[in-house]
Design a protein around this motif. Structure first.
Motif, PDB file in Angstrom:
ATOM      1  N   VAL A   6       0.935  -1.339   0.065  1.00 17.35           N
ATOM      2  CA  VAL A   6      -0.031   0.027   0.182  1.00 17.35           C
ATOM      3  C   VAL A   6       0.921   1.246   0.064  1.00 17.35           C
ATOM      4  N   PHE A   7       0.631   2.149  -1.072  1.00 18.44           N
ATOM      5  CA  PHE A   7       1.703   3.328  -1.306  1.00 18.44           C
ATOM      6  C   PHE A   7       0.911   4.469  -1.088  1.00 18.44           C
ATOM      7  N   CYS A   8       1.255   5.202  -0.350  1.00 18.22           N
ATOM      8  CA  CYS A   8       0.585   6.816  -0.267  1.00 18.22           C
ATOM      9  C   CYS A   8       1.296   7.603  -1.164  1.00 18.22           C
ATOM     10  N   ASN A   9       0.477   8.135  -2.103  1.00 13.16           N
ATOM     11  CA  ASN A   9       0.940   9.165  -3.088  1.00 13.16           C
ATOM     12  C   ASN A   9       0.871  10.486  -2.466  1.00 13.16           C
ATOM     13  N   CYS A  10       1.432  11.053  -1.597  1.00 11.24           N
ATOM     14  CA  CYS A  10       1.156  11.811  -0.468  1.00 11.24           C
ATOM     15  C   CYS A  10       0.375  13.093  -1.262  1.00 11.24           C
ATOM     16  N   GLY A  11      -0.497  13.643  -0.923  1.00 11.71           N
ATOM     17  CA  GLY A  11      -1.329  14.867  -1.368  1.00 11.71           C
ATOM     18  C   GLY A  11      -0.886  16.351  -0.807  1.00 11.71           C
ATOM     19  N   GLY A  12       0.349  16.055  -0.267  1.00 11.36           N
ATOM     20  CA  GLY A  12       1.049  17.301   0.491  1.00 11.36           C
ATOM     21  C   GLY A  12       2.291  17.526  -0.238  1.00 11.36           C
ATOM     22  N   GLU A  13       3.028  18.531   0.499  1.00  4.33           N
ATOM     23  CA  GLU A  13       4.510  18.869  -0.554  1.00  4.33           C
ATOM     24  C   GLU A  13       5.580  18.333   0.251  1.00  4.33           C
ATOM     25  N   ILE A  14       5.624  17.406   0.983  1.00  8.93           N
ATOM     26  CA  ILE A  14       6.772  17.168   2.025  1.00  8.93           C
ATOM     27  C   ILE A  14       7.611  16.190   1.025  1.00  8.93           C
ATOM     28  N   LYS A  36      -2.625   2.053  -4.500  1.00 11.17           N
ATOM     29  CA  LYS A  36      -2.143   3.406  -4.323  1.00 11.17           C
ATOM     30  C   LYS A  36      -3.075   4.309  -3.502  1.00 11.17           C
ATOM     31  N   LEU A  37      -2.774   5.039  -2.705  1.00 12.14           N
ATOM     32  CA  LEU A  37      -3.597   6.009  -2.205  1.00 12.14           C
ATOM     33  C   LEU A  37      -3.131   7.269  -2.396  1.00 12.14           C
ATOM     34  N   SER A  38      -4.322   7.952  -3.039  1.00 17.49           N
ATOM     35  CA  SER A  38      -4.062   9.549  -3.357  1.00 17.49           C
ATOM     36  C   SER A  38      -3.432  10.220  -2.108  1.00 17.49           C
ATOM     37  N   ASP A  39      -3.952   9.998  -0.895  1.00 18.61           N
ATOM     38  CA  ASP A  39      -3.688  10.944   0.200  1.00 18.61           C
ATOM     39  C   ASP A  39      -4.082   9.989   1.426  1.00 18.61           C
ATOM     40  N   LEU A  40      -3.298   9.402   2.241  1.00 18.52           N
ATOM     41  CA  LEU A  40      -3.511   8.538   3.307  1.00 18.52           C
ATOM     42  C   LEU A  40      -4.196   9.570   4.466  1.00 18.52           C
ATOM     43  N   GLY A  60      -0.606 -10.214   4.283  1.00 20.82           N
ATOM     44  CA  GLY A  60       0.658  -9.398   4.817  1.00 20.82           C
ATOM     45  C   GLY A  60       0.264  -7.909   4.142  1.00 20.82           C
ATOM     46  N   TYR A  61       0.593  -6.915   4.815  1.00 21.94           N
ATOM     47  CA  TYR A  61       0.717  -5.489   4.213  1.00 21.94           C
ATOM     48  C   TYR A  61       2.183  -5.022   4.242  1.00 21.94           C
ATOM     49  N   LEU A  62       2.347  -4.155   3.367  1.00 28.14           N
ATOM     50  CA  LEU A  62       3.641  -3.280   3.752  1.00 28.14           C
ATOM     51  C   LEU A  62       3.291  -1.722   3.116  1.00 28.14           C
ATOM     52  N   LEU A  63       3.106  -0.952   4.274  1.00 28.88           N
ATOM     53  CA  LEU A  63       2.497   0.510   3.829  1.00 28.88           C
ATOM     54  C   LEU A  63       3.775   1.350   3.951  1.00 28.88           C
ATOM     55  N   ILE A  64       3.728   1.921   2.764  1.00 30.85           N
ATOM     56  CA  ILE A  64       4.914   3.022   2.358  1.00 30.85           C
ATOM     57  C   ILE A  64       4.430   4.390   2.385  1.00 30.85           C
ATOM     58  N   GLY A  65       5.020   5.315   3.092  1.00 31.88           N
ATOM     59  CA  GLY A  65       4.340   6.461   3.148  1.00 31.88           C
ATOM     60  C   GLY A  65       5.494   7.541   4.009  1.00 31.88           C
ATOM     61  N   CYS A  66       5.056   8.680   4.587  1.00 32.45           N
ATOM     62  CA  CYS A  66       5.986   9.734   5.269  1.00 32.45           C
ATOM     63  C   CYS A  66       6.590   8.942   6.545  1.00 32.45           C
ATOM     64  N   HIS A  67       6.525   9.495   7.604  1.00 32.51           N
ATOM     65  CA  HIS A  67       7.033   8.936   8.858  1.00 32.51           C
ATOM     66  C   HIS A  67       6.364   7.792   9.280  1.00 32.51           C
ATOM     67  N   SER A  68       7.124   6.762   9.876  1.00 35.63           N
ATOM     68  CA  SER A  68       6.292   5.522  10.337  1.00 35.63           C
ATOM     69  C   SER A  68       5.348   5.804  11.466  1.00 35.63           C
ATOM     70  N   ARG A  69       5.577   6.920  12.283  1.00 35.92           N
ATOM     71  CA  ARG A  69       4.688   7.209  13.279  1.00 35.92           C
ATOM     72  C   ARG A  69       3.665   7.761  12.855  1.00 35.92           C
ATOM     73  N   SER A  70       3.629   8.521  11.829  1.00 31.84           N
ATOM     74  CA  SER A  70       2.606   9.252  11.074  1.00 31.84           C
ATOM     75  C   SER A  70       1.666   8.236  10.587  1.00 31.84           C
ATOM     76  N   ILE A  90       7.196   1.386   6.049  1.00 31.77           N
ATOM     77  CA  ILE A  90       8.527   1.959   5.495  1.00 31.77           C
ATOM     78  C   ILE A  90       7.964   3.413   5.216  1.00 31.77           C
ATOM     79  N   SER A  91       9.165   4.281   5.741  1.00 36.23           N
ATOM     80  CA  SER A  91       9.307   5.552   5.647  1.00 36.23           C
ATOM     81  C   SER A  91       9.946   6.087   4.337  1.00 36.23           C
ATOM     82  N   PHE A  92       9.415   6.962   3.648  1.00 36.96           N
ATOM     83  CA  PHE A  92      10.332   7.433   2.530  1.00 36.96           C
ATOM     84  C   PHE A  92      10.762   8.913   3.039  1.00 36.96           C
TER      85      PHE A  92
END
Length: 207
Positions: A6-14, A36-40, A60-70, A90-92
């Motif tokens: 599961v990949f967050c295609n972040c809707g922000g600017e970070i 693909k999530l347009s914005d988690l 089993g799921y692998l979630l890829i996005g900003c900080h792991s804590r977030s 996983i934090s990018f």
């Protein structure tokens, strides 16, 4: 074992759009299903039911996005925390593209699940700027609720909740700055540190 990335295609600017596209292109070539999530953030706040559907399978799921804590807090905010042993993060913001791809490649081994990419889209008209409370740190003092002028928070039976996320003013993290426990994060906060959801918190500097 059935697996899904599961990949967050972040809707922000970070994260730059170019980097997000590079990561997505690399993930598309793996032998595993990609969601693909347009914005988690937006899905966590306004489309909890849809986000829960992503994690309903016994897989089993692998979630890829900003900080792991977030990521953990956003998933928990939507109620997707019933099987933490099957969900990895996983934090990018903390890993290089090569490290992310290596982790994803390792995850996708030994699976015969279907491949292909699907996408879940949140409301593009809302920037999804809102606070998420880390209850492992929150003391329920209520300062955030007393401070906020826009009715974002509610104090109820000794607990503070975010009840009107869309009323939060875009790019305003003031409530997080006054939180004595550093318990409020804004996943789209671009300046880093605990407010952005960093896994490592320098308690002295934050205070």
């Amino acid at each position: 074992m059935d697996k899904k990335i599961v990949f967050c295609n972040c809707g922000g600017e970070i994260i730059s759009k170019e980097r997000l596209q590079t990561i997505e292109d690399s993930l598309t070539g793996l032998n595993v299903e990609l969601e693909k999530l347009s914005d988690l953030c937006g899905l966590s706040a306004m489309r909890k039911d849809k986000l829960n559907e992503v994690f309903t399978r016994d897989a089993g799921y692998l979630l890829i996005g900003c900080h792991s804590r977030s990521l953990k807090l956003l998933i928990g905010n939507a109620g997707v925390d019933s099987k933490p042993d099957t969900l990895r993060y996983i934090s990018f913001l903390d890993l290089t593209d090569a490290e992310i791809l290596k982790e994803a490649e390792e995850f996708s081994k030994n699976t015969d699940c279907k491949t292909g990419t699907t996408e879940i889209i949140s409301d593009p008209s809302w920037p999804s700027w809102f606070p998420v409370i880390d209850y492992s740190r929150c003391s329920s003092c209520g300062q955030c609720a007393d401070f906020c002028l826009f009715g974002v928070y509610e104090k109820n039976e000794g607990r503070v909740n975010v009840v009107n996320p869309a009323e939060c003013k875009n790019n305003c993290p003031a409530c997080a700055r006054i939180c004595p426990q550093t318990a409020i994060i804004f996943p789209k906060y671009k300046e880093g540190g605990a407010i952005s959801g960093s896994d490592v918190i320098d308690e002295i500097s934050e205070q």
